[in-house]
Design a protein around this motif. Sequence first.
Motif, PDB file in Angstrom:
ATOM      1  N   PRO A 373       0.826  -1.216   0.000  1.00 39.17           N
ATOM      2  CA  PRO A 373       0.000   0.000   0.000  1.00 39.17           C
ATOM      3  C   PRO A 373       0.855   1.258   0.000  1.00 39.17           C
ATOM      4  N   SER A 374       0.316   2.309  -0.591  1.00 42.83           N
ATOM      5  CA  SER A 374       0.970   3.615  -0.532  1.00 42.83           C
ATOM      6  C   SER A 374       0.619   4.302   0.783  1.00 42.83           C
ATOM      7  N   GLN A 375       1.525   5.142   1.256  1.00 38.07           N
ATOM      8  CA  GLN A 375       1.335   5.785   2.554  1.00 38.07           C
ATOM      9  C   GLN A 375       0.359   6.952   2.464  1.00 38.07           C
ATOM     10  N   GLY A 376      -0.353   7.186   3.544  1.00 34.63           N
ATOM     11  CA  GLY A 376      -1.280   8.303   3.632  1.00 34.63           C
ATOM     12  C   GLY A 376      -0.838   9.298   4.688  1.00 34.63           C
ATOM     13  N   TYR A 377      -1.795   9.947   5.329  1.00 41.07           N
ATOM     14  CA  TYR A 377      -1.520  10.965   6.344  1.00 41.07           C
ATOM     15  C   TYR A 377      -2.361  10.657   7.580  1.00 41.07           C
ATOM     16  N   VAL A 378      -1.748  10.817   8.752  1.00 40.86           N
ATOM     17  CA  VAL A 378      -2.414  10.497  10.013  1.00 40.86           C
ATOM     18  C   VAL A 378      -2.564  11.782  10.836  1.00 40.86           C
ATOM     19  N   PHE A 379      -3.797  12.063  11.292  1.00 41.10           N
ATOM     20  CA  PHE A 379      -4.068  13.208  12.164  1.00 41.10           C
ATOM     21  C   PHE A 379      -4.128  12.728  13.619  1.00 41.10           C
ATOM     22  N   ASN A 380      -3.799  13.615  14.547  1.00 37.31           N
ATOM     23  CA  ASN A 380      -3.856  13.238  15.963  1.00 37.31           C
ATOM     24  C   ASN A 380      -5.195  13.594  16.604  1.00 37.31           C
ATOM     25  N   VAL A 401      -6.099   9.334   6.388  1.00 35.75           N
ATOM     26  CA  VAL A 401      -6.608   9.417   5.015  1.00 35.75           C
ATOM     27  C   VAL A 401      -5.470   9.097   4.053  1.00 35.75           C
ATOM     28  N   GLY A 402      -5.832   8.778   2.809  1.00 34.88           N
ATOM     29  CA  GLY A 402      -4.846   8.698   1.731  1.00 34.88           C
ATOM     30  C   GLY A 402      -4.157   7.377   1.526  1.00 34.88           C
ATOM     31  N   PHE A 403      -4.333   6.377   2.389  1.00 36.45           N
ATOM     32  CA  PHE A 403      -3.723   5.071   2.165  1.00 36.45           C
ATOM     33  C   PHE A 403      -4.476   4.367   1.023  1.00 36.45           C
ATOM     34  N   SER A 404      -3.752   3.773   0.089  1.00 33.22           N
ATOM     35  CA  SER A 404      -4.415   3.119  -1.045  1.00 33.22           C
ATOM     36  C   SER A 404      -3.525   2.021  -1.606  1.00 33.22           C
ATOM     37  N   ASP A 405      -4.149   1.139  -2.364  1.00 26.87           N
ATOM     38  CA  ASP A 405      -3.442   0.086  -3.097  1.00 26.87           C
ATOM     39  C   ASP A 405      -4.291  -0.258  -4.313  1.00 26.87           C
ATOM     40  N   SER A 406      -3.881   0.220  -5.494  1.00 25.20           N
ATOM     41  CA  SER A 406      -4.673   0.057  -6.712  1.00 25.20           C
ATOM     42  C   SER A 406      -4.685  -1.372  -7.221  1.00 25.20           C
ATOM     43  N   PHE A 457       0.112   8.771  17.086  1.00 20.06           N
ATOM     44  CA  PHE A 457      -0.507   7.575  16.519  1.00 20.06           C
ATOM     45  C   PHE A 457       0.396   7.018  15.419  1.00 20.06           C
ATOM     46  N   ARG A 458       0.560   5.711  15.407  1.00 19.58           N
ATOM     47  CA  ARG A 458       1.342   5.033  14.359  1.00 19.58           C
ATOM     48  C   ARG A 458       0.388   4.086  13.612  1.00 19.58           C
ATOM     49  N   VAL A 459       0.320   4.251  12.289  1.00 14.82           N
ATOM     50  CA  VAL A 459      -0.646   3.506  11.470  1.00 14.82           C
ATOM     51  C   VAL A 459       0.098   2.746  10.370  1.00 14.82           C
ATOM     52  N   TRP A 460      -0.262   1.473  10.207  1.00 14.54           N
ATOM     53  CA  TRP A 460       0.195   0.649   9.078  1.00 14.54           C
ATOM     54  C   TRP A 460      -1.028   0.257   8.253  1.00 14.54           C
ATOM     55  N   ALA A 461      -0.920   0.312   6.942  1.00 14.64           N
ATOM     56  CA  ALA A 461      -1.968  -0.207   6.056  1.00 14.64           C
ATOM     57  C   ALA A 461      -1.592  -1.613   5.608  1.00 14.64           C
ATOM     58  N   ASN A 463      -2.668  -4.614   2.869  1.00  8.30           N
ATOM     59  CA  ASN A 463      -3.501  -4.897   1.703  1.00  8.30           C
ATOM     60  C   ASN A 463      -4.031  -6.327   1.739  1.00  8.30           C
ATOM     61  N   ARG A 464      -4.876  -6.688   0.767  1.00 12.79           N
ATOM     62  CA  ARG A 464      -5.506  -7.999   0.759  1.00 12.79           C
ATOM     63  C   ARG A 464      -4.518  -9.112   0.429  1.00 12.79           C
ATOM     64  N   ALA A 465      -3.317  -8.736  -0.013  1.00 12.34           N
ATOM     65  CA  ALA A 465      -2.276  -9.740  -0.238  1.00 12.34           C
ATOM     66  C   ALA A 465      -1.450  -9.987   1.019  1.00 12.34           C
ATOM     67  N   GLY A 466      -1.714  -9.229   2.089  1.00  4.54           N
ATOM     68  CA  GLY A 466      -0.989  -9.397   3.338  1.00  4.54           C
ATOM     69  C   GLY A 466       0.240  -8.529   3.464  1.00  4.54           C
ATOM     70  N   THR A 467       0.533  -7.677   2.468  1.00  5.69           N
ATOM     71  CA  THR A 467       1.700  -6.800   2.515  1.00  5.69           C
ATOM     72  C   THR A 467       1.395  -5.581   3.374  1.00  5.69           C
ATOM     73  N   VAL A 468       2.359  -5.208   4.215  1.00  6.92           N
ATOM     74  CA  VAL A 468       2.173  -4.112   5.171  1.00  6.92           C
ATOM     75  C   VAL A 468       2.977  -2.901   4.702  1.00  6.92           C
ATOM     76  N   SER A 469       2.373  -1.729   4.764  1.00  2.50           N
ATOM     77  CA  SER A 469       3.063  -0.499   4.374  1.00  2.50           C
ATOM     78  C   SER A 469       4.037  -0.075   5.470  1.00  2.50           C
ATOM     79  N   ASN A 470       4.895   0.873   5.148  1.00  4.34           N
ATOM     80  CA  ASN A 470       5.746   1.477   6.163  1.00  4.34           C
ATOM     81  C   ASN A 470       4.875   2.269   7.141  1.00  4.34           C
ATOM     82  N   PRO A 471       5.270   2.336   8.414  1.00  4.57           N
ATOM     83  CA  PRO A 471       4.424   3.047   9.393  1.00  4.57           C
ATOM     84  C   PRO A 471       4.416   4.550   9.151  1.00  4.57           C
ATOM     85  N   VAL A 472       3.288   5.160   9.459  1.00  3.03           N
ATOM     86  CA  VAL A 472       3.135   6.608   9.359  1.00  3.03           C
ATOM     87  C   VAL A 472       2.715   7.130  10.724  1.00  3.03           C
TER      88      VAL A 472
END
Length: 752
Positions: A373-380, A401-406, A457-461, A463-472
């Motif tokens: 997944p691509s990284q998004g933005y995290v609000f506190n 917001v903004g996390f996605s995986d096309s 807050f630390r967020v990881w996305a 995806n449905r393939a099980g791949t984890v994004s870098n933390p934001v």
Amino acid sequence: MRSRITQRRLPGVRMSGAKAQLAVVLLVLLLASLTTVQAQETRTSGNDARALADFRDYYLAQGLRSSGGSSSVRLFQTWMDGDPCLSAWAGVECAPSPTDTSILHVTGVTLRGSTASSIQGQLSPQLGSLSSLQSLDLSNNQLSGTVPPEYYRLVNLANYSVAGNDLSGLLPPFFAQSRISMADFSGNSFYGGLPQDWCGRTFTADVRRNPHLCGEIPTCSGVGYPNLMGLQGTALSLLGEAVPQGCDSTPPECGDACNVRVYHFTLSTTQVPYSFQGFQDPESGIDSYEVGLATLEHWRDFGTVDGVPFYPFDGQSSAILGTNLVQHNGTIVLLGTQLLNGEQYVVLIRASNGWGLQATAESNPTTVSTWGPSQGYVFNGGDCKNHMYTTRLTSLTTCWVGFSDSIAGIEGFRVQIVDRNLSALHVEEWFPAQAQNTSVTVSAGDNPLVVGNSYAFRVWAVNRAGTVSNPVDSQPLEVDEPKPTPAEELSRVVTIAASAVGGVVLLAALAVIGYFLYKRLVLHKKVLKRVEEHQAMVKALISSLEQVDGDDVLTGSKIRKCRELAFVTTDLLDSTKMAAAGVVGFQQVQDIHDQVMREGISRHSGYEINTEGDAFQVAFQDVFQAVKFCMDVQYRLLEVPWSRTVLRLPSCKEVYSPDGDLLYKGPRVRMGIHWAKKGTVNHRLHPLTKHRIFAGPSWRVAGELGDAANGGQVLMTHDTWSIIRTNMSKANYPVVEQVGLFKFNAMTTPMW
């Protein structure tokens, strides 16, 4: 097709008197009738013309999607225009209808293949509609599959040849109902025995060089069997002769029991794990397995294993599931090539029995997904804003917001509270994909929040393939104790001052307190204004990014098929001066500029070729998308609520027209658009980066055109304008002004 009308001379008859006059009148009527018949337009039967056109289009479509497309085009080059019978379509023979001589029916089709021209793919059923067909010759082509049942309707067929192809299955029994005199099946891969339905027929059949035909020739109870030209290259035997050992009339059976399976997503570009259960063959048994890999597009288009490389099965492990049913597991390892991200593939298992007959089963599709997944933005804050303080001790609210995986899509999110002072981590919580862009409450668990500490807050996305994004991480949030209101604090100070020093000291204390509160309020407003400006810029960007649908983005696998492209080159005006004037402001400009550019590329189905600093090079499939991309980027940069820090940079201040209209605000981007016609550009895949690289005069013209533009200006060549002006609505009605000739280093003469 040449038509010839023959006249038959009638023997002379002598007449006299009234009989002669009557003969003259009858002759005049006969001539008038012949003139009326000849005036009728002769044409091919509509049903026959459609059948031939459908037959042609089927193989041309097959050829255009395969490496042998030009071969099919050459064979059908006279079939492109006109009436089949009247325009000399090669290999087509016609005859008038017995009931209407103005209608021509197709009686013969001859399309023999050669090394220079041939048709390939499965035998098309369209010719089964030619009810008057008497001769059909499709020999020496590259036809595969079985004989379609539609051919059973050819009851007038006399001569039939499919020799020298790769047809398989049982020999067709339909000649028992036709007027066949010669049928040539030689040089194919038909299997089983000769049809019992051929008994009592007198035609000649050639079944030689079909190595999988086996068994005894039917006896037919004394009514006779067709004349066979020989049994060479088959395993057929005459009555009383020994039948070859292992003779098998059917290929291996699979059905639902094979169960070829792959993961829905493949996380590697070089390896594909798979599993399958064994085929069955009760006659000669399973001799071997082979495994192949094909794109889902190829398998759906062709439905055959033509062009698919197969390799011996080398299973890593096997497990017995039941009687004669074994689970095989293996991995396809690619050497010298890689799978494409986002492409779908199927694993093909081919089984061969003891007689050499084969059957193929395909797996479910697997999609290659290695990017994550691509990284998004995290609000506190749960209101999708950032805050400085909180008084909550057991839980906090957040929003991202903004996390996605096309490719694989988002499955969910892992969320954790992090103590920025002690680097301590709280227990992770899991939230579904629908939690994005909503207020989410995260519990502190058994570790209550500490007053005075800062948390994020630390967020990881995932995806449905099980791949984890870098933390934001979000911006830090400080935990503070509830404080008295300003009125309560002021009352306490006044009481102490009055009791201590009296009225004069009280007035002095009030003045000091007032000045302190005023300074603190001014400072707070400045900080709050900066935060709000930054939040407004980020939220505007996030809002635009959420509207992007990246399903139609121009990928490397699509662009390699393009022979004409629209190139756009961009550059940020005075970027060097901006960087020297203010590092913080220029960093904001560069971050937002890059995000707007990439969002526009995705929104308008572009392909990012390269970036050099703040310069972008982009390709589009047509000029309309390129123009809309340029205008979209210019307007979005104008609409960003830039901070004062940015607006103080060189070439970033607000500029208004004499009428008071806003012309420029924030950084200005210069752009150039050029339409690269076929033959003026070439591209190839970089061996290391797997990205498309471009070269040619059109590529150089596009680069020079972008450098020639001014900040906030979009230049286009006349080739681009010639296409846009044909459909201004498709380009969203841009305002275009001709600026004259320009001399490009890449071209020998100036260009408009």
